[in-house]
Design an enzyme around this catalytic site. Sequence first.
Site, PDB file in Angstrom:
ATOM      1  N   ARG A 115     -45.774 -40.967  19.483  1.00 46.16           N
ATOM      2  CA  ARG A 115     -46.749 -40.916  18.387  1.00 46.16           C
ATOM      3  C   ARG A 115     -47.433 -42.273  18.178  1.00 46.16           C
ATOM      4  NH1 ARG A 115     -43.582 -36.947  14.126  1.00 46.16           N
ATOM      5  NH2 ARG A 115     -44.744 -35.069  14.688  1.00 46.16           N
ATOM      6  N   LYS A 147     -36.479 -18.607  16.420  1.00 41.11           N
ATOM      7  CA  LYS A 147     -36.802 -17.532  15.485  1.00 41.11           C
ATOM      8  C   LYS A 147     -38.234 -17.018  15.555  1.00 41.11           C
ATOM      9  CE  LYS A 147     -33.409 -18.725  12.034  1.00 41.11           C
ATOM     10  NZ  LYS A 147     -33.190 -19.383  10.756  1.00 41.11           N
ATOM     11  N   GLY A 159     -43.184 -30.506  18.757  1.00 38.76           N
ATOM     12  CA  GLY A 159     -41.824 -30.147  18.349  1.00 38.76           C
ATOM     13  C   GLY A 159     -40.854 -30.082  19.519  1.00 38.76           C
ATOM     14  N   GLY A 207     -45.506 -28.435  13.329  1.00 38.25           N
ATOM     15  CA  GLY A 207     -45.898 -27.555  12.219  1.00 38.25           C
ATOM     16  C   GLY A 207     -47.409 -27.436  12.102  1.00 38.25           C
TER      17      GLY A 207
HETATM   18  P1  AMP Z   1     -37.629 -23.251  16.722  1.00 43.67           P
HETATM   19  O1  AMP Z   1     -37.362 -24.340  15.732  1.00 43.67           O
HETATM   20  O2  AMP Z   1     -37.640 -21.881  16.136  1.00 43.67           O
HETATM   21  O3  AMP Z   1     -38.828 -23.545  17.598  1.00 43.67           O
HETATM   22  O4  AMP Z   1     -36.373 -23.257  17.703  1.00 43.67           O
HETATM   23  C1  AMP Z   1     -35.990 -24.308  18.554  1.00 43.67           C
HETATM   24  C2  AMP Z   1     -34.558 -24.145  18.873  1.00 43.67           C
HETATM   25  O5  AMP Z   1     -34.337 -22.878  19.441  1.00 43.67           O
HETATM   26  C3  AMP Z   1     -34.001 -25.120  19.883  1.00 43.67           C
HETATM   27  O6  AMP Z   1     -33.193 -26.051  19.236  1.00 43.67           O
HETATM   28  C4  AMP Z   1     -33.182 -24.249  20.846  1.00 43.67           C
HETATM   29  O7  AMP Z   1     -31.893 -24.729  21.057  1.00 43.67           O
HETATM   30  C5  AMP Z   1     -33.119 -22.934  20.118  1.00 43.67           C
HETATM   31  N1  AMP Z   1     -32.990 -21.771  21.019  1.00 43.67           N
HETATM   32  C6  AMP Z   1     -33.696 -21.492  22.110  1.00 43.67           C
HETATM   33  N2  AMP Z   1     -33.262 -20.374  22.697  1.00 43.67           N
HETATM   34  C7  AMP Z   1     -32.244 -19.923  21.963  1.00 43.67           C
HETATM   35  C8  AMP Z   1     -31.374 -18.791  22.064  1.00 43.67           C
HETATM   36  N3  AMP Z   1     -31.475 -17.908  23.071  1.00 43.67           N
HETATM   37  N4  AMP Z   1     -30.432 -18.623  21.119  1.00 43.67           N
HETATM   38  C9  AMP Z   1     -30.318 -19.516  20.111  1.00 43.67           C
HETATM   39  N5  AMP Z   1     -31.107 -20.601  19.951  1.00 43.67           N
HETATM   40  C10 AMP Z   1     -32.064 -20.794  20.863  1.00 43.67           C
END
Ligand code: AMP
Length: 400
Positions: A36, A198, A356, A379
């Site tokens: 950054r 998620k 991110g 974000g």
């Molecule tokens: P997000 O903040 O929703 O973009 O999620 C990012 C996080 O998703 C990372 O820290 C990954 O470790 C996690 N992640 C990716 N794939 C999976 C999975 N199959 N099950 C659980 N966590 C996951």
Amino acid sequence: MPKHIQDLDVKGKRVFVRADYNVPLDSESKVTDDFRIQASLPTIEYLLKQGAAVILASHLGRPKGAVIPEMSLAPVAGCLAELVQAEVKFAPDCIGQEIEKLAADLQPGQILLLENLRFHAEETNNDSEFSKQLAALADVFVNDAFGTAHRAHASNVGITEHFQEKAAGFLLMKEIEFLVQAIESPQRPFTVVMGGSKVSGKIDLLKRLAEVADNILIGGGMAFTFLSAPPLNHNVGASLVEENRLQFASDVIDLCLSKGVNLVLPSDCIAGREISEDAKAQELPIRALEDDLMGLDIGRRTVKSFEEIIESSKTVLWNGPMGVFEVTPFQQGTQAIAQKLCEITKTGATTIVGGGDSAAALKKFGLAGCVTHTSTGGGASLELLSGIDLPAFEALKGAK
Ligand code: AMP
């Protein structure tokens, strides 16, 4: 559109630059990733060349109005000084008489970095008196902080009311141009690779992408909510499923069908019973997931099908890792996709990484900088791509 920094006359003026120096620090307060800071250089170097005095302001972490020494921006001053090869003066606060004097004494060609804006709770409250005090330090305002552009704070929204002359810096403009163009007029085929844990938080984005993309490839934890949802109804063992998002996932599947969007979900995965460096990983078709197994990465068959689609794409937008890339047993899927993105960038495709975790993954695999554009704001990029106006960008358009 707001003014661009190049539309301003800044010679001999004091320019307040809202930058995004929310960077990771280690236990010895060393900056561990200067991405950054590097991204802020074009604006700073331009202003110095034009004969301006540059006053930089940023937040770091979430001190919530308290002075937390571990969240001081002092280490950033040292890092920035090395990058610009010039002295960077450091102010012990961001408002007040002492700081006003430091700002007033600043000469053209000099740089002053203010202490963490969020040591004052008024920053995130978009407090008008605090905005006024910040604005009193300079003649001209430039916003170059994309990472906080989706938030209405004193240093990026309230402050704009106190300046006649204000504009977007090089980084803010570049981010907006890349992301808006990707979604509004991409070179086709346009492929979106979505992952992360998620579906929640990516609802607006998924809906919008289903209207504009040619291919949507879904990996990561979020894939299991899609796989469990009707009409697919897979049993996905102990994998991450958001029960309250099943209907939404079904709606996205329907929308993609009706729009002719090629929605691709994993056919196999790397599964485990725990998330750790020494977890026992096994590769399985999705339908073979037993009740106590979690899908924690995409399998090789899925990687291959994703790679083929990415290979024939002209624009690829990647948001979210394909698995739990932080631990070795579940990193391969994310690594393979990151490598494929770099490969097609070399042959002329436009590849955009939405900040991110995906940006962190690129760095982990030594691939930072090999895609066309990596956003500095996770974000903010999600909101912009979802079609939501960014308050800080909008505020730059307003008249005093
Ligand atoms: P997000 O903040 O929703 O973009 O999620 C990012 C996080 O998703 C990372 O820290 C990954 O470790 C996690 N992640 C990716 N794939 C999976 C999975 N199959 N099950 C659980 N966590 C996951």
